[in-house]
Each structure stands twice: as C-alpha cells, then as structure tokens.
Write an enzyme that holds these catalytic residues in place. Sequence first.
Site, mmCIF file in Angstrom:
data_model
loop_
_atom_site.group_PDB
_atom_site.id
_atom_site.type_symbol
_atom_site.label_atom_id
_atom_site.label_comp_id
_atom_site.label_asym_id
_atom_site.label_seq_id
_atom_site.Cartn_x
_atom_site.Cartn_y
_atom_site.Cartn_z
ATOM 1 N N ASP A 17 0.798 -1.233 0.000
ATOM 2 C CA ASP A 17 0.000 0.000 0.000
ATOM 3 C C ASP A 17 0.828 1.279 0.000
ATOM 4 O O ASP A 17 0.535 2.235 0.746
ATOM 5 C CB ASP A 17 -0.950 0.003 1.194
ATOM 6 C CG ASP A 17 -1.996 -1.102 1.121
ATOM 7 O OD1 ASP A 17 -1.985 -1.875 0.150
ATOM 8 O OD2 ASP A 17 -2.816 -1.197 2.044
ATOM 9 N N ASP A 55 -4.560 -0.715 -2.097
ATOM 10 C CA ASP A 55 -5.932 -0.497 -1.642
ATOM 11 C C ASP A 55 -6.717 0.088 -2.813
ATOM 12 O O ASP A 55 -6.242 1.029 -3.458
ATOM 13 C CB ASP A 55 -5.917 0.520 -0.485
ATOM 14 C CG ASP A 55 -6.433 -0.047 0.814
ATOM 15 O OD1 ASP A 55 -6.578 -1.275 0.916
ATOM 16 O OD2 ASP A 55 -6.691 0.743 1.736
ATOM 17 N N HIS A 57 -10.608 0.927 -3.276
ATOM 18 C CA HIS A 57 -11.988 0.922 -2.803
ATOM 19 C C HIS A 57 -12.950 1.575 -3.803
ATOM 20 O O HIS A 57 -12.618 2.617 -4.383
ATOM 21 C CB HIS A 57 -12.092 1.694 -1.482
ATOM 22 C CG HIS A 57 -11.263 1.132 -0.373
ATOM 23 N ND1 HIS A 57 -11.325 -0.181 0.012
ATOM 24 C CD2 HIS A 57 -10.351 1.724 0.447
ATOM 25 C CE1 HIS A 57 -10.494 -0.385 1.022
ATOM 26 N NE2 HIS A 57 -9.889 0.748 1.301
ATOM 27 N N HIS A 61 -17.571 3.026 0.024
ATOM 28 C CA HIS A 61 -17.123 1.771 0.638
ATOM 29 C C HIS A 61 -17.583 1.669 2.089
ATOM 30 O O HIS A 61 -17.733 2.679 2.792
ATOM 31 C CB HIS A 61 -15.601 1.675 0.564
ATOM 32 C CG HIS A 61 -15.069 0.329 0.913
ATOM 33 N ND1 HIS A 61 -14.557 0.032 2.155
ATOM 34 C CD2 HIS A 61 -14.994 -0.816 0.190
ATOM 35 C CE1 HIS A 61 -14.170 -1.232 2.176
ATOM 36 N NE2 HIS A 61 -14.426 -1.769 0.999
ATOM 37 N N HIS A 89 -10.474 7.118 1.149
ATOM 38 C CA HIS A 89 -9.088 6.994 0.711
ATOM 39 C C HIS A 89 -8.968 5.908 -0.343
ATOM 40 O O HIS A 89 -9.762 4.972 -0.384
ATOM 41 C CB HIS A 89 -8.173 6.664 1.899
ATOM 42 C CG HIS A 89 -8.446 5.323 2.510
ATOM 43 N ND1 HIS A 89 -9.486 5.111 3.397
ATOM 44 C CD2 HIS A 89 -7.830 4.117 2.352
ATOM 45 C CE1 HIS A 89 -9.503 3.843 3.757
ATOM 46 N NE2 HIS A 89 -8.501 3.213 3.143
ATOM 47 N N LYS A 114 -6.814 -4.788 -3.409
ATOM 48 C CA LYS A 114 -7.624 -5.323 -2.318
ATOM 49 C C LYS A 114 -8.620 -4.266 -1.840
ATOM 50 O O LYS A 114 -8.473 -3.084 -2.152
ATOM 51 C CB LYS A 114 -6.743 -5.798 -1.163
ATOM 52 C CG LYS A 114 -5.862 -4.725 -0.554
ATOM 53 C CD LYS A 114 -4.877 -5.335 0.424
ATOM 54 C CE LYS A 114 -3.986 -4.301 1.088
ATOM 55 N NZ LYS A 114 -4.702 -3.331 1.941
ATOM 56 N N CYS A 159 -2.172 -2.643 7.712
ATOM 57 C CA CYS A 159 -2.103 -3.575 6.581
ATOM 58 C C CYS A 159 -0.846 -4.434 6.583
ATOM 59 O O CYS A 159 -0.891 -5.597 6.172
ATOM 60 C CB CYS A 159 -2.243 -2.804 5.273
ATOM 61 S SG CYS A 159 -3.881 -2.044 5.110
#
Length: 213
Positions: A17, A55, A57, A61, A89, A114, A159
């Site tokens: 990330d 990440d 999203h 989300h 974010h 993810k 994470c």
Amino acid sequence: MPSAIPIDDKDVLLAIDLQADFMPGGALAVDEGDLVVPEVNALMRAFPHVVVTQDWHPPGHASFASTYGAAPFETKRLHYGDQTLWPDHCVQGTAGGALHPDLETDRASLILRKGMRADVDSYSAFVEADGRTTTGLGALLRARGVRRVFCCGLATDYCVAFSALDARAAGFETFVIGDACRAIDANDSLAAAWARMNAAEVRRVEALEIVGR
C-alpha cells in the site's frame, strides 16, 4: 558488507500500500510514509519475487465514515464485526489511489488490488476482513514455491501487520522489515500490533540484513 539473510527463489517481498493517500498530504497520511519508498526499491532488487498491494476501494465503501455520515475513526458494527471508519481513501481511479510515482513497480510480478468489495474491508493481502474470503495470494505463492514472506510498506500496525499475521497463519515463515515500514500508531496500535506479531512468531528484521551495504 554481505547480507546476513541470503535471499533465494523461495522468498517473496510483499510491498504494501505505498499509495498517495497514505503519503504525507494524503487523505489518510502516515508520517514519513514517503521515506520508505527508496528503501523498498532497494529491497525489490534483492528479491526474485515481488508482490505490490494496492488499496482499491469503490466510492461509498463500507469502511468510509462518509458512507454513514459519521466522523472518521469512529467504530461501526458491520456484518463481519467492528469496523474502524476511515476518511475516504484510495478510491478506484483517483490520484489518491495511485502508487507512489517513484516506486519501481516493474520489479513486481503481481500488483494485488484489495478492498474492492463494497461491503467488506481488506487490510490483509491474504484474507479480507470477514476472515473467510481469501485474495488467492497464498495459493499463488505456494504454486511458485515460495516459503518465506518479507513484508514492508504502510502501515506497520494495520495492513502490514494483518498481512504478516495471515502469511504466518497460511504456513509461511514471515518477516517484517521494520525500517522499510511506517506506522499510524494511534492509541498504542503499533505496540499492540508487534505484540500480536511476536506471539505469532513473525520476525522483525532490518533492510541492511537483506541488501547489505
């Protein structure tokens, strides 16, 4: 100085990330997050296998405070358990979701996105926050003969820690490269994360033990 931890084709670097929204000035900034990028690039050159996570999203989300009109960092009970509500974010297709421009992604054999399911968060590179849905990364690494996972990136206490713990639970020998990570460290979250990782026999190492001088 030669490396103290020889790296071979059974090892993977998991760079977690390293995205604009987690860098200083981003929507969910991690202090000094940008400073680890050169270290991660140097580590990438030492590994035959590199996986980068991102990440990613959708708008609205389930982990976003704005989805409920709530304040960031409140906790909400969702169908899989308690969820910290974050500022919006790493929204798909936005500048904040982009990987750091200096990150040498050409070394990565996989960029794993993810957190794409609207109704469940995903801190870990291996298992989503419902504790059941896998990303498939463990199976891929086993198919490639990987036995050791070395984690770095952002953030140590979220994470990175979740990914390291799930890698260990999946049967991999697991390391966190401490100086190639940075943490959020809210309410002693960093100490708590290291306590969980130590209990799971996740080992902390430093980048110089791998890349030498």
